[in-house]
Design a protein around this motif. Structure first.
Motif, short mmCIF file in Angstrom:
data_model
loop_
_atom_site.label_atom_id
_atom_site.label_comp_id
_atom_site.label_asym_id
_atom_site.label_seq_id
_atom_site.Cartn_x
_atom_site.Cartn_y
_atom_site.Cartn_z
N TYR A 1 0.84 -1.20 0.00
CA TYR A 1 0.00 0.00 0.00
C TYR A 1 0.87 1.26 0.00
O TYR A 1 1.87 1.34 0.71
N GLY A 2 0.45 2.21 -0.80
CA GLY A 2 1.15 3.50 -0.84
C GLY A 2 2.22 3.59 -1.90
O GLY A 2 2.85 4.63 -2.07
N TYR A 3 2.41 2.50 -2.65
CA TYR A 3 3.43 2.48 -3.69
C TYR A 3 2.78 2.25 -5.05
O TYR A 3 1.86 1.44 -5.18
N LYS B 1 -0.30 12.86 0.66
CA LYS B 1 -1.39 13.80 0.34
C LYS B 1 -2.31 13.22 -0.73
O LYS B 1 -3.52 13.37 -0.64
N ARG B 2 -1.74 12.56 -1.72
CA ARG B 2 -2.57 11.93 -2.76
C ARG B 2 -3.42 10.82 -2.14
O ARG B 2 -4.60 10.69 -2.45
N LEU B 3 -2.82 10.03 -1.27
CA LEU B 3 -3.57 8.95 -0.64
C LEU B 3 -4.65 9.48 0.30
O LEU B 3 -5.71 8.87 0.44
N VAL C 1 0.82 10.17 -9.32
CA VAL C 1 0.22 11.17 -10.22
C VAL C 1 0.84 11.04 -11.61
O VAL C 1 0.13 11.05 -12.62
N GLU C 2 2.16 10.90 -11.66
CA GLU C 2 2.86 10.81 -12.95
C GLU C 2 2.42 9.57 -13.74
O GLU C 2 2.16 9.65 -14.93
N ALA C 3 2.34 8.44 -13.07
CA ALA C 3 1.92 7.20 -13.74
C ALA C 3 0.47 7.32 -14.22
O ALA C 3 0.14 6.86 -15.32
N GLN C 4 -0.39 7.93 -13.41
CA GLN C 4 -1.78 8.12 -13.79
C GLN C 4 -1.87 9.01 -15.03
O GLN C 4 -2.62 8.73 -15.96
#
Length: 138
Positions: free
Chosen positions: A98-100, A111-113, A123-126
């Motif tokens: 989780y978180g990776y 913050k994203r989680l 964010v970059e992968a998304q």
């Protein structure tokens, strides 16, 4: 250590090796469990609501009720999909992933989680996935 709050998560600036430590995992596990309970409660409320057969002779009233039921069912369907993501995130907490980011293995970021506890991409992968999807859609 005391139980973390949302403010603690937002302001965390610890060393990278402390990312997703036991306190972070406990915070997100509690958050995800709370979301899961809320969704299950909503589903039960909808089930009970739909079982209360309201008989109305007026076609306009009947159409309004049917539209309300349809909207409620669409909402519960979205929540059902979210519930699946929540359960997956809880499994990731248990297995330590989780978180990776599942694409890069880089930290997703607290913050994203916090904004999206079921996120499994940075964010970059998304953004990369959305760009590829957009290219194929054109």
């Amino acid at each position: 250590m005391a139980k973390l709050t949302e403010k603690d998560i937002i302001s965390w600036a610890g060393p990278e090796e402390d990312y997703m430590n036991e306190d972070h995992l406990a915070f997100f596990k509690e958050l995800l469990n709370s979301l899961q309970e809320e969704l299950l409660s909503n589903a039960n409320a909808t089930t009970n609501h739909l079982q209360e057969q309201v008989v109305t002779p007026d076609p306009a009233d009947r159409a309004t009720l049917e539209e309300e039921y349809a909207l409620e069912l669409r909402t519960r369907d979205r929540e059902r999909k979210l519930l699946t993501k929540i359960q997956s995130a809880l499994r990731q907490i248990e297995d330590g992933s989780y978180g990776y980011c599942k694409d890069t293995d880089e930290p997703i970021g607290l913050k994203r989680l916090l904004a999206r506890p079921t996120a499994n991409l940075s964010v970059e992968a998304q953004e990369r996935r959305e760009q590829v999807k957009k290219q194929f859609a054109d």
